[in-house]
Enzyme design. Structure first.
Site, mmCIF file in Angstrom:
data_model
loop_
_atom_site.group_PDB
_atom_site.id
_atom_site.type_symbol
_atom_site.label_atom_id
_atom_site.label_comp_id
_atom_site.label_asym_id
_atom_site.label_seq_id
_atom_site.Cartn_x
_atom_site.Cartn_y
_atom_site.Cartn_z
ATOM 1 N N HIS A 1 0.829 -1.207 0.000
ATOM 2 C CA HIS A 1 0.000 0.000 0.000
ATOM 3 C C HIS A 1 0.864 1.258 0.000
ATOM 4 C CE1 HIS A 1 -3.479 2.565 1.157
ATOM 5 N NE2 HIS A 1 -2.545 3.224 1.823
ATOM 6 N N GLU A 2 1.835 1.303 0.906
ATOM 7 C CA GLU A 2 2.670 2.513 1.008
ATOM 8 C C GLU A 2 3.555 2.681 -0.230
ATOM 9 O OE1 GLU A 2 2.003 4.639 3.180
ATOM 10 O OE2 GLU A 2 0.743 3.397 4.470
ATOM 11 N N HIS B 1 1.591 4.301 -3.067
ATOM 12 C CA HIS B 1 1.481 5.761 -3.023
ATOM 13 C C HIS B 1 2.672 6.408 -3.742
ATOM 14 C CE1 HIS B 1 -2.079 6.471 -0.687
ATOM 15 N NE2 HIS B 1 -1.648 5.815 0.373
ATOM 16 N N GLU C 1 -6.287 6.582 -1.854
ATOM 17 C CA GLU C 1 -6.203 5.469 -0.906
ATOM 18 C C GLU C 1 -6.725 4.183 -1.542
ATOM 19 O OE1 GLU C 1 -4.724 5.195 1.802
ATOM 20 O OE2 GLU C 1 -4.415 7.221 2.540
#
Length: 254
Positions: free
Chosen positions: A105-106, A109, A167
């Site tokens: 997820h990070e 980004h 997100e």
């Protein structure tokens, strides 16, 4: 306007300064620590698939470090500079698959350049930067006067709030990265279930910057038919033959 190269160079500087201050306060966990080795092993499996979502990532100088802090948080700066806070590992009792969900997820980004877009759109001033730097002070117990040099991208990445669309994109891209690396994407569901359960005990920092709730889990479930077969292929099997996913319970309430 911040260009990609400018953001990358500033990110590199701020990440280095952040690690330096953490080391001075004995908050930087050494590479020999099994927790750091675990994080780096998981990253080594995910990173080879990053270029699928951003070709420039093939040339990034990836770094993975662990900061000794009770905060339940993690981030990835532009250029592939990853940091986890030890609290997210201990307070959520994460499996390797769940760590991969957080990391994917990070990383997503950074790959989708959400941070640069947020910073371009914002009108952050040096005064705001110093306030963000004070947030770093709170994590490590550092004198706020020492964090002025960390008041740029490094501090922003810790407290940066992305849009709901960003997100969601990071969730889906992260699932894809983790699944291709051989991590069970169903761990994304258990991760956010544990986030919610832990957050009901006490406020979690990561929940202030990452919207949670049933809608997020539902979105992951809607995309599961796309990523679960990818994961199954890495295991040499099919979706219908995968065993149920088993997480680990949260630690007893203190």
């Amino acid at each position: 306007m911040r260009t990609k190269s400018t953001v990358n160079e500033q990110s590199k500087l701020q990440y280095t300064q952040l690690l330096t201050e953490a080391k001075q306060k004995n908050a930087l966990v050494p590479p020999s620590d099994p927790r750091v080795q675990r994080l780096r092993a998981i990253a080594s499996r995910i990173v080879p698939y990053a270029a699928r979502w951003n070709p420039a990532a093939a040339d990034w100088k990836w770094e993975v470090n662990l900061l000794n802090s009770d905060q339940v948080n993690a981030f990835c700066m532009p250029g592939g500079r990853i940091a986890f806070f030890s609290g997210i590992l201990t307070k959520l009792n994460l499996t390797d698959d769940e760590v991969a969900m957080v990391m994917g997820h990070e990383i997503s980004h950074a790959l989708r350049e959400h941070a640069r877009k947020r910073m371009v759109e914002s009108s952050a001033t040096s005064a705001v930067g110093k306030l963000l730097g004070a947030g770093v002070s709170a994590y490590f117990g550092i004198d706020p006067r020492l964090t002025d040099t960390v008041a740029g991208i490094g501090a922003q990445m810790i407290s940066l709030k992305f849009s709901r669309g960003e997100e969601t994109e990071a969730d889906i891209v992260g699932l894809d990265l983790a699944a291709r690396a051989g991590f069970d994407p169903r761990a994304g569901i258990t991760l956010w279930q544990k986030m919610g359960a832990a957050g009901s005990r006490q406020p979690l920092e990561i929940l202030s910057t990452h919207p949670g709730g049933e809608s997020r889990i539902n979105e992951m479930n809607r995309n599961m038919p796309l990523v679960l077969p990818v994961y199954a292929r890495t295991k040499g099997t099919t979706v219908d033959k995968l065993p149920p996913y088993q997480s680990m319970p949260l630690p007893p309430k203190a």
